[in-house]
Design a protein around this motif. Structure first.
Motif, PDB file in Angstrom:
ATOM      1  N   SER A  44      93.079 -32.367  32.057  1.00 46.56           N
ATOM      2  CA  SER A  44      92.340 -32.709  30.837  1.00 46.56           C
ATOM      3  C   SER A  44      93.052 -33.779  30.012  1.00 46.56           C
ATOM      4  O   SER A  44      92.532 -34.220  28.990  1.00 46.56           O
ATOM      5  N   GLY A  45      94.243 -34.167  30.449  1.00 42.13           N
ATOM      6  CA  GLY A  45      94.977 -35.199  29.741  1.00 42.13           C
ATOM      7  C   GLY A  45      95.568 -34.741  28.416  1.00 42.13           C
ATOM      8  O   GLY A  45      95.853 -35.537  27.535  1.00 42.13           O
ATOM      9  N   MET A  46      95.740 -33.424  28.272  1.00 45.35           N
ATOM     10  CA  MET A  46      96.334 -32.901  27.037  1.00 45.35           C
ATOM     11  C   MET A  46      97.748 -32.398  27.323  1.00 45.35           C
ATOM     12  O   MET A  46      98.141 -32.228  28.472  1.00 45.35           O
ATOM     13  N   SER A  47      98.458 -32.110  26.246  1.00 45.04           N
ATOM     14  CA  SER A  47      99.795 -31.540  26.429  1.00 45.04           C
ATOM     15  C   SER A  47      99.679 -30.048  26.746  1.00 45.04           C
ATOM     16  O   SER A  47      98.685 -29.412  26.398  1.00 45.04           O
ATOM     17  N   GLU A  48     100.709 -29.504  27.413  1.00 46.39           N
ATOM     18  CA  GLU A  48     100.700 -28.075  27.716  1.00 46.39           C
ATOM     19  C   GLU A  48     100.664 -27.244  26.431  1.00 46.39           C
ATOM     20  O   GLU A  48     100.032 -26.195  26.378  1.00 46.39           O
ATOM     21  N   LYS A  52      97.987 -24.279  25.474  1.00 47.52           N
ATOM     22  CA  LYS A  52      98.453 -22.950  25.062  1.00 47.52           C
ATOM     23  C   LYS A  52      97.873 -22.596  23.695  1.00 47.52           C
ATOM     24  O   LYS A  52      97.413 -21.482  23.464  1.00 47.52           O
ATOM     25  N   GLU A  53      97.899 -23.586  22.807  1.00 46.38           N
ATOM     26  CA  GLU A  53      97.422 -23.372  21.441  1.00 46.38           C
ATOM     27  C   GLU A  53      95.936 -22.983  21.452  1.00 46.38           C
ATOM     28  O   GLU A  53      95.519 -22.077  20.749  1.00 46.38           O
ATOM     29  N   PHE A  54      95.153 -23.662  22.286  1.00 49.46           N
ATOM     30  CA  PHE A  54      93.733 -23.344  22.366  1.00 49.46           C
ATOM     31  C   PHE A  54      93.522 -21.910  22.833  1.00 49.46           C
ATOM     32  O   PHE A  54      92.666 -21.196  22.356  1.00 49.46           O
ATOM     33  N   SER A  59      89.858 -16.418  18.344  1.00 44.23           N
ATOM     34  CA  SER A  59      89.520 -15.199  17.602  1.00 44.23           C
ATOM     35  C   SER A  59      88.200 -15.265  16.840  1.00 44.23           C
ATOM     36  O   SER A  59      87.492 -14.270  16.734  1.00 44.23           O
ATOM     37  N   LEU A  60      87.856 -16.414  16.303  1.00 39.96           N
ATOM     38  CA  LEU A  60      86.710 -16.457  15.407  1.00 39.96           C
ATOM     39  C   LEU A  60      85.449 -17.021  16.054  1.00 39.96           C
ATOM     40  O   LEU A  60      84.405 -17.112  15.429  1.00 39.96           O
ATOM     41  N   LEU A  61      85.552 -17.385  17.324  1.00 42.33           N
ATOM     42  CA  LEU A  61      84.400 -18.003  17.965  1.00 42.33           C
ATOM     43  C   LEU A  61      83.455 -16.962  18.555  1.00 42.33           C
ATOM     44  O   LEU A  61      83.884 -15.916  19.006  1.00 42.33           O
ATOM     45  N   PRO A  62      82.156 -17.240  18.557  1.00 42.70           N
ATOM     46  CA  PRO A  62      81.198 -16.324  19.176  1.00 42.70           C
ATOM     47  C   PRO A  62      81.239 -16.462  20.693  1.00 42.70           C
ATOM     48  O   PRO A  62      81.910 -17.347  21.218  1.00 42.70           O
ATOM     49  N   PHE A  63      80.522 -15.572  21.388  1.00 41.55           N
ATOM     50  CA  PHE A  63      80.449 -15.643  22.846  1.00 41.55           C
ATOM     51  C   PHE A  63      79.893 -16.987  23.287  1.00 41.55           C
ATOM     52  O   PHE A  63      78.900 -17.470  22.761  1.00 41.55           O
ATOM     53  N   TYR A  64      80.579 -17.574  24.254  1.00 37.51           N
ATOM     54  CA  TYR A  64      80.152 -18.869  24.752  1.00 37.51           C
ATOM     55  C   TYR A  64      79.823 -18.764  26.237  1.00 37.51           C
ATOM     56  O   TYR A  64      80.658 -18.331  27.021  1.00 37.51           O
ATOM     57  N   ASP A  65      78.634 -19.105  26.614  1.00 34.90           N
ATOM     58  CA  ASP A  65      78.230 -19.033  28.014  1.00 34.90           C
ATOM     59  C   ASP A  65      78.364 -20.408  28.663  1.00 34.90           C
ATOM     60  O   ASP A  65      77.589 -21.317  28.371  1.00 34.90           O
ATOM     61  N   ARG A  78      85.843 -27.364  26.312  1.00 36.40           N
ATOM     62  CA  ARG A  78      86.070 -28.311  27.410  1.00 36.40           C
ATOM     63  C   ARG A  78      87.350 -27.940  28.164  1.00 36.40           C
ATOM     64  O   ARG A  78      87.416 -28.014  29.380  1.00 36.40           O
ATOM     65  N   THR A  79      88.331 -27.508  27.406  1.00 41.99           N
ATOM     66  CA  THR A  79      89.576 -27.062  28.035  1.00 41.99           C
ATOM     67  C   THR A  79      89.304 -25.860  28.939  1.00 41.99           C
ATOM     68  O   THR A  79      89.811 -25.763  30.056  1.00 41.99           O
TER      69      THR A  79
END
Lengths: 195, 195
Positions: A44-48, A52-54, A59-65, A78-79
């Motif tokens: 994904s071109g991000m740092s480790e 990890k942080e993601f 905690s606050l997100l609803p169910f994602y399908d 996306r991660t």
């Protein structure tokens, strides 16, 4: 062996990762835990650290399908999709043990996957965590609550299911009663099932 | 083998009894299910029907601690105490599989006992029960709810614990995902653990 991929979900402090490592060593197959993070980061071109942080911020997100098409994706989602791809690639590549990341859900429907959940009594978990982090029992207890909550939220957000709920797994193992070696041995033996 | 006695608690319709029978056959050890009832009846001087009836009538009773001395015992509680003795005698006699009757609680603290819980998804249980009782899916579904409720009440009444709660067991097996043979095979293999 009947099962080529073994997923291990685990309560924090239950020794699930150590059990996964032992199983992989005993079977002579690949072991993926932190490597999942680094591969997801690479793809994904991000740092480790960011990946990890993601993982710790659902905690606050609803169910994602992930199957449901949408216009925009959050960076977290996306991660997650990248991580799903990494997990599927690993499972395609060959026999392996995958720890955490709701891998049993990502690989759902594949008949060569053994899905396990490792748990233990609170007291043994506290002792384990306190020793590993060199901290007090009280701090360890808080850390366990926090980590379990994170895993539970992450799991529910991406699977819609309840983390640790028996129907999600083939086998649930009590590492407190079986011991770390005993739980690893049990998984190895079940994997070698030829029936 | 490390574990000499295997207890199997099970959701109604999960195939737990059949799994227990297979495990006993494969290991060449004794199998106790209905025999528990007949021995309890013999020891208490009651009919088998009466013992069975008591097992099904705990729904409204509060938690009963067999260790707590009391002036009088109900017939149900006396029957339970007799059954505890029968279970301990069986475990003392030699390697065996014991199905149901909260045997894992009766034998608590013995280190050669492997305690298991067999569960399955509702759909497979309904199909199993409907076929076994030659009835409709709706009737099977009701029967499952009734039997699970009975077992749950019985368990709570005599152990103070929650039936099917992971900490009570070494291993929990999903017979729906593993299959009846697969679950039996898993228990056999874990039992042969030499670690």
């Amino acid at each position: 062996m009947k099962y080529k991929v073994i997923t291990i979900s685990r309560e924090y402090g239950s020794g699930g990762r150590e059990i996964g490592r032992l199983v992989a060593d005993r079977l002579g197959i690949d072991f993926y835990d932190w490597e999942l993070v680094s591969r997801t980061a690479a793809e994904s071109g991000m740092s480790e650290e960011k990946v990890k942080e993601f993982e710790e911020s659902y905690s606050l997100l609803p169910f994602y399908d992930p199957m449901e098409p949408r216009e925009t994706f959050s960076v977290e989602d996306r991660t997650y999709l990248t991580q799903c791809k990494v997990i599927r690639d690993m499972a395609d590549k060959g026999p392996c043990v995958i720890v955490g990341r709701a891998a049993e859900h990502v690989l759902e429907g594949r008949d060569n996957v053994l899905t396990t959940f490792v748990y233990s009594d609170r007291e043994r978990r506290i002792n384990r965590v306190a020793a590993a982090l060199n901290t007090t029992a009280l701090e360890a207890d808080r850390k366990i609550s926090k980590m379990d909550r994170q895993r539970s939220h992450y799991y529910h957000h991406y699977t819609g299911n309840t983390w640790g709920d028996p129907p999600n797994y083939h086998v649930m193992l009590n590492s407190g009663l079986l011991g770390i070696e005993g739980a690893a041995d049990a998984i190895v033996r079940i994997t070698q099932n030829t029936g």
